[in-house]
Design a protein around this motif. Structure first.
Motif, PDB file in Angstrom:
ATOM      1  N   VAL A 108      42.697 108.873  73.093  1.00 45.58           N
ATOM      2  CA  VAL A 108      43.229 109.595  74.257  1.00 45.58           C
ATOM      3  C   VAL A 108      44.545 108.970  74.694  1.00 45.58           C
ATOM      4  O   VAL A 108      45.537 109.679  74.947  1.00 45.58           O
ATOM      5  CB  VAL A 108      42.207 109.565  75.426  1.00 45.58           C
ATOM      6  CG1 VAL A 108      42.825 110.111  76.706  1.00 45.58           C
ATOM      7  CG2 VAL A 108      40.964 110.370  75.070  1.00 45.58           C
ATOM      8  N   LYS A 109      44.558 107.629  74.739  1.00 43.79           N
ATOM      9  CA  LYS A 109      45.771 106.943  75.206  1.00 43.79           C
ATOM     10  C   LYS A 109      46.947 107.174  74.250  1.00 43.79           C
ATOM     11  O   LYS A 109      48.101 107.189  74.678  1.00 43.79           O
ATOM     12  CB  LYS A 109      45.502 105.442  75.330  1.00 43.79           C
ATOM     13  CG  LYS A 109      44.552 105.107  76.465  1.00 43.79           C
ATOM     14  CD  LYS A 109      44.370 103.609  76.548  1.00 43.79           C
ATOM     15  CE  LYS A 109      43.389 103.242  77.642  1.00 43.79           C
ATOM     16  NZ  LYS A 109      43.162 101.788  77.688  1.00 43.79           N
ATOM     17  N   ILE A 110      46.642 107.337  72.979  1.00 45.40           N
ATOM     18  CA  ILE A 110      47.718 107.569  72.005  1.00 45.40           C
ATOM     19  C   ILE A 110      48.157 109.039  72.015  1.00 45.40           C
ATOM     20  O   ILE A 110      49.347 109.343  71.952  1.00 45.40           O
ATOM     21  CB  ILE A 110      47.261 107.148  70.586  1.00 45.40           C
ATOM     22  CG1 ILE A 110      47.113 105.624  70.538  1.00 45.40           C
ATOM     23  CG2 ILE A 110      48.237 107.630  69.519  1.00 45.40           C
ATOM     24  CD1 ILE A 110      46.494 105.100  69.262  1.00 45.40           C
ATOM     25  N   MET A 111      47.166 109.922  72.140  1.00 44.04           N
ATOM     26  CA  MET A 111      47.486 111.357  72.105  1.00 44.04           C
ATOM     27  C   MET A 111      48.248 111.812  73.357  1.00 44.04           C
ATOM     28  O   MET A 111      49.098 112.701  73.281  1.00 44.04           O
ATOM     29  CB  MET A 111      46.191 112.181  71.980  1.00 44.04           C
ATOM     30  CG  MET A 111      45.486 112.059  70.651  1.00 44.04           C
ATOM     31  SD  MET A 111      46.431 112.777  69.308  1.00 44.04           S
ATOM     32  CE  MET A 111      46.276 114.515  69.658  1.00 44.04           C
ATOM     33  N   PHE A 112      47.924 111.185  74.494  1.00 49.33           N
ATOM     34  CA  PHE A 112      48.502 111.648  75.757  1.00 49.33           C
ATOM     35  C   PHE A 112      50.039 111.684  75.734  1.00 49.33           C
ATOM     36  O   PHE A 112      50.627 112.741  76.027  1.00 49.33           O
ATOM     37  CB  PHE A 112      47.987 110.780  76.911  1.00 49.33           C
ATOM     38  CG  PHE A 112      48.496 111.198  78.258  1.00 49.33           C
ATOM     39  CD1 PHE A 112      48.078 112.382  78.845  1.00 49.33           C
ATOM     40  CD2 PHE A 112      49.428 110.422  78.946  1.00 49.33           C
ATOM     41  CE1 PHE A 112      48.554 112.770  80.086  1.00 49.33           C
ATOM     42  CE2 PHE A 112      49.907 110.806  80.176  1.00 49.33           C
ATOM     43  CZ  PHE A 112      49.475 111.982  80.753  1.00 49.33           C
ATOM     44  N   PRO A 113      50.722 110.580  75.387  1.00 53.09           N
ATOM     45  CA  PRO A 113      52.190 110.662  75.402  1.00 53.09           C
ATOM     46  C   PRO A 113      52.748 111.687  74.427  1.00 53.09           C
ATOM     47  O   PRO A 113      53.767 112.335  74.713  1.00 53.09           O
ATOM     48  CB  PRO A 113      52.636 109.241  75.023  1.00 53.09           C
ATOM     49  CG  PRO A 113      51.447 108.546  74.491  1.00 53.09           C
ATOM     50  CD  PRO A 113      50.246 109.228  75.044  1.00 53.09           C
ATOM     51  N   ILE A 114      52.055 111.879  73.306  1.00 49.91           N
ATOM     52  CA  ILE A 114      52.563 112.844  72.318  1.00 49.91           C
ATOM     53  C   ILE A 114      52.403 114.270  72.856  1.00 49.91           C
ATOM     54  O   ILE A 114      53.352 115.065  72.848  1.00 49.91           O
ATOM     55  CB  ILE A 114      51.811 112.680  70.975  1.00 49.91           C
ATOM     56  CG1 ILE A 114      52.029 111.268  70.422  1.00 49.91           C
ATOM     57  CG2 ILE A 114      52.268 113.723  69.973  1.00 49.91           C
ATOM     58  CD1 ILE A 114      51.156 110.914  69.230  1.00 49.91           C
ATOM     59  N   VAL A 115      51.193 114.563  73.364  1.00 54.42           N
ATOM     60  CA  VAL A 115      50.937 115.929  73.843  1.00 54.42           C
ATOM     61  C   VAL A 115      51.816 116.248  75.055  1.00 54.42           C
ATOM     62  O   VAL A 115      52.399 117.337  75.141  1.00 54.42           O
ATOM     63  CB  VAL A 115      49.427 116.098  74.186  1.00 54.42           C
ATOM     64  CG1 VAL A 115      49.168 117.463  74.805  1.00 54.42           C
ATOM     65  CG2 VAL A 115      48.576 115.915  72.937  1.00 54.42           C
ATOM     66  N   VAL A 116      51.950 115.281  75.984  1.00 52.09           N
ATOM     67  CA  VAL A 116      52.758 115.534  77.180  1.00 52.09           C
ATOM     68  C   VAL A 116      54.217 115.790  76.798  1.00 52.09           C
ATOM     69  O   VAL A 116      54.859 116.689  77.352  1.00 52.09           O
ATOM     70  CB  VAL A 116      52.643 114.344  78.168  1.00 52.09           C
ATOM     71  CG1 VAL A 116      53.744 114.396  79.219  1.00 52.09           C
ATOM     72  CG2 VAL A 116      51.290 114.382  78.865  1.00 52.09           C
ATOM     73  N   THR A 117      54.719 115.048  75.829  1.00 51.29           N
ATOM     74  CA  THR A 117      56.110 115.267  75.399  1.00 51.29           C
ATOM     75  C   THR A 117      56.279 116.684  74.857  1.00 51.29           C
ATOM     76  O   THR A 117      57.241 117.383  75.215  1.00 51.29           O
ATOM     77  CB  THR A 117      56.494 114.258  74.290  1.00 51.29           C
ATOM     78  OG1 THR A 117      56.261 112.942  74.785  1.00 51.29           O
ATOM     79  CG2 THR A 117      57.946 114.404  73.889  1.00 51.29           C
ATOM     80  N   ILE A 118      55.325 117.102  74.036  1.00 53.40           N
ATOM     81  CA  ILE A 118      55.444 118.445  73.444  1.00 53.40           C
ATOM     82  C   ILE A 118      55.329 119.514  74.526  1.00 53.40           C
ATOM     83  O   ILE A 118      56.155 120.431  74.615  1.00 53.40           O
ATOM     84  CB  ILE A 118      54.367 118.643  72.347  1.00 53.40           C
ATOM     85  CG1 ILE A 118      54.633 117.673  71.181  1.00 53.40           C
ATOM     86  CG2 ILE A 118      54.346 120.084  71.850  1.00 53.40           C
ATOM     87  CD1 ILE A 118      53.523 117.580  70.158  1.00 53.40           C
TER      88      ILE A 118
END
Lengths: 413, 49
Positions: free
Chosen positions: A241-251
């Motif tokens: 979750v912690k890794i996916m969050f910055p990626i998803v939020v950026t997209i």
């Protein structure tokens, strides 16, 4: 005799306004050292303000030098004079073209602020420092990160009322983002001439959050409301979750508001470095050396925009005043939104947590916890306040992006 | 007056935009927490090996 006088040009060009600016620079340095108000920024800003107000401003630009080629060119094609004066740092005197060579601080300003490099690198560093875990623990606190941006838009209206144009008013409003790099980012696009006062206001009021917020919160809440307890459940958050969050939020943010990508993208890139767990050296470099170096250059460069010609005017006082209004109405927005939610929700929220939705992290969360414990020493709402505070960091960047997108759109730029 | 009108538009669209974005982030967090829950047993199994 005339040549002899040239030796003392500094004294000849000294004006009373220079001394006022030394006093202002000195005050900022005093606040940084004695009061510990955002010393990392106020100290370099204060010294930059002194540097740029030394007569002749050699730290900003050198004496103009006659350029015979350009002089010949504009004598043949007079229409080209505008291009040289507006785009290439030339001045025209008696039909002759003089080139103004930039000195060190102007080079920093043009290459670091106008190109957005400094604020964006600060976002990278901030991203590497931010832990979004508290927000994952209490996701609904994210709404306070939106409500507490109200001050930005209220202040924008106030600035328009005082006669500023829309882009400048928007830059003044963004002081309410309680986020220095966002303020600098927006002001460098919309109000370059007011970058100094806007940045000083943003950083000064951020450090004054413990003084600004409590009276506003007390005015808007009852003692009973300030005693409201909130349940907190410690949920384990997976690394995915912690890794996916910055990626998803950026997209997601990039698709919704493409103009936000330099801000959100670099913030989230920094956060990804932190959470990935495999690039500790990069993460630590972003949090340490990079953050320190850019902060240092950013501070002194912002200070160097405070030359007396631009700073000593009634508009500066207005900007400082409206910065305070922005922080007050951010707090009002957050608290009133929490009270509104309480009208419809079974699980009551302590309205003070709404005030932590500003981006001033972690001061605002600490202020709220201190106030809660003052009312009831056994009440612990720090984690919820931290969640709202982290949400405020996201909210302020999104608000900055909204302003950057809306102003040119409404003005048909 | 026109400027004030534009200001109100920035306010309305801006606040709506900020809330919309953060609502989407809220559901993003909820979805991520649902899709990737913490699995303590996996950690324990790794530790036992």
């Amino acid at each position: 005799m005339e040549n002899f006088a040239e030796l003392f040009q500094g004294i000849i060009h000294l004006r009373w306004e220079h001394f006022v600016m030394y006093a202002i620079g000195g005050l900022l340095i005093y606040l940084a050292i004695k009061k510990d108000y955002e010393p990392m920024l106020l100290l370099p800003i204060g010294f930059g303000a002194i540097l740029v107000n030394i007569p002749l401003k050699t730290v900003w630009q050198f004496d103009p030098v006659l350029d015979e080629t350009v002089t010949a060119l504009i004598q043949r094609y007079p229409d080209m004079a505008v291009f040289f004066t507006e785009k290439l740092d030339y001045i025209i005197r008696d039909g002759q073209a003089f080139k103004i060579e930039p000195s060190i601080l102007k080079i920093f300003f043009e290459s670091g602020i106008l190109t957005e490099i400094f604020p964006v690198l600060i976002f990278l560093a901030v991203g590497a420092m931010v832990d979004f875990s508290p927000l994952f623990q209490c996701p609904k606190m994210i709404f306070f990160g939106a409500a507490a941006q109200f001050g930005i838009f209220f202040t924008l209206l106030a600035a328009l009322f005082f006669g500023f144009d829309l882009p400048t008013a928007a830059s003044i409003g963004i002081i309410g983002a309680a986020d220095g790099p966002t303020s600098i980012f927006v002001a460098s696009k919309f109000a370059k001439d007011w970058l100094g006062p806007i940045s000083v206001a943003a950083y000064s009021y951020m450090s004054l959050v413990p003084i600004i917020q409590p009276p506003v919160i007390r005015l808007l809440t009852t003692s009973t409301e300030r005693k409201i307890r909130m349940d907190y459940e410690d949920i384990k958050i997976s690394k995915t979750v912690k890794i996916m969050f910055p990626i998803v939020v950026t997209i997601v943010a990039g698709i919704l508001a493409p103009i936000s990508v330099p801000l959100v993208g670099f913030l989230m890139f920094g956060n990804l470095l932190r959470e990935a767990g495999v690039v500790d050296r990069l993460s630590k470099a972003a949090q340490g050396e990079l953050a320190n170096l850019v902060t240092l250059l950013l501070g002194i460069t912002i200070g160097s925009t405070m030359s007396y010609e631009k700073f000593l005017c009634k508009e500066t006082l207005l900007i400082m005043g409206m910065g305070l209004v922005a922080f007050i109405f951010d707090t009002v927005g957050g608290v009133l939104f929490a009270k509104l939610l309480n009208l419809f929700s079974k699980e009551k929220v302590n309205p003070m947590v709404g005030a932590a939705g500003i981006s001033a992290f972690p001061m605002s969360a600490r202020v709220i916890q201190r106030m809660a414990q003052k009312e009831d020493p056994t009440n612990f709402i720090l984690m919820q306040a931290v969640s709202a505070n982290v949400a405020g960091q996201l909210g302020s960047i999104v608000a900055g992006a909204m302003v950057l997108a809306l102003v040119p759109w409404l003005l048909n730029w | 007056m026109n400027q004030i009108g534009l200001g109100f538009q920035v306010m309305a669209y801006g606040l709506a935009g900020v809330f919309s974005c953060l609502i989407i982030f809220f559901f993003t967090i909820k979805a991520l927490l649902f899709l990737f829950p913490d699995k303590p047993e996996a950690k324990n199994a790794d530790a036992n090996q």
